[in-house]
Design an enzyme around this catalytic site. Sequence first.
Site: not given
Ligand code: PMP
Length: 419
Positions: A137, A214, A217, A240, A378
Amino acid sequence: MSFRSARDAVRADKYMIDVERIRKDFPILGREVYGKPLVYLDNAATTQKPQCVIDAISEAYCNENANVHRGIHFLSQQVTDMMEAAREKVRQFIGAGNTEEIIFTRGTTESINLLASSFAQAFLKEGDEVVISGMEHHSNIVPWQIQAQRYGFKLKVIPVTDSGELDLDTYRTLLTPRTKLVSITHVSNVLGTVNPVQDIISEAHPHGIPVAVDGAQSVPHIKMNVQQLGADFYAFSGHKIYGPTGIGVLYGRKELLDRMPPYQGGGEMIKRVTMEKTTYNELPYKFEAGTPDYIGSIALASALDYVDGIGMADIARYESELCNYAIERLSAIPDMRIIGNAPERSAVISFLVGNIHPSDMGTLLDRLGIAVRTGHHCAEPLMDRYGIPGTVRASFSFYNTKAEIDALVAGIERVKAMF
Ligand code: PMP
């Protein structure tokens, strides 16, 4: 319904999960959009909230609100105790050894920015390398790029295979005496691939290279134990995992966090301030400048209680069944292209249908009451890897049903017929 009632909802049937009862815990799932029942399949973006989490926020504001860690008065003490109990809940939930290792942040993005900024200042210099992957991401790419510009280190990227897995042979060749950190996503938010983080860590650690994970997910879907996994850092977002927005966590091993400088300055992160010099507070407060989202952390603990009440093993089993069903049904649609087919996958499916642009598909599904995500998610470098502008993404939770997947499939067929 409280998390205790959710526990009661667990039945010894095929999935061990009584979805219909669980759905009643989530008020929003009962609503309609455009006069149709909401089919919410955008759980990788954010999850819906059970009533107990909504109540935890409301009750804390009604009964306990005061600034934490500052006052000696009753409410301040009470809410401080509640926030610290929430930290303990997070510690247990992810299997960390010590609450000093649990830093509350705004979410995964802030956790990784904190990590990148502070780790780089402490440990990285010109000529060093940080290994990430091609399926990250943006929040596990850009913070490192920003620090790389500042400190002159390089980013090395583990390639992604056609099937959507990390190329581990190349990964091994990227580990050199210059490598100072590996930062990798546990589960891809686009492909659903569950990366073999344990193997990645066991390649890095013998060389003395720490690994950051990270977990945005993974934490909602996979039982986490950071110590068993061997992760040196682990980041996730409360929203999440059925908690509120604006709260997240960075776990870090104390030994490393102790050697890292503060990310932000301000109240609470100090021991003593003079105009000449400031000494810093101990962990975890060194990394929690300013008034934290204490109500958010209390509500996050309530969300984790709720998830524990259902049970992570049952959640994983049910979601995997749901995901397999979705793959089977989607694959049967002519012109369907599912992006990524790793054998180890979580509750995320990205796809394209014929030449239909993902945003057209998403917009038309929306009119049928079906919420999916479209776009690059993203993860633009990953889109470039597959030579596609974006995908349609359906992502699942334990409150989704096979009937909702049937609705998605029927919706896709309808959209196809229109083109
Ligand atoms: N890493 C991953 C793998 C994600 O899916 C996401 C959210 N789509 C993020 C980081 C960022 O999370 P947040 O927007 O809650 O900070």
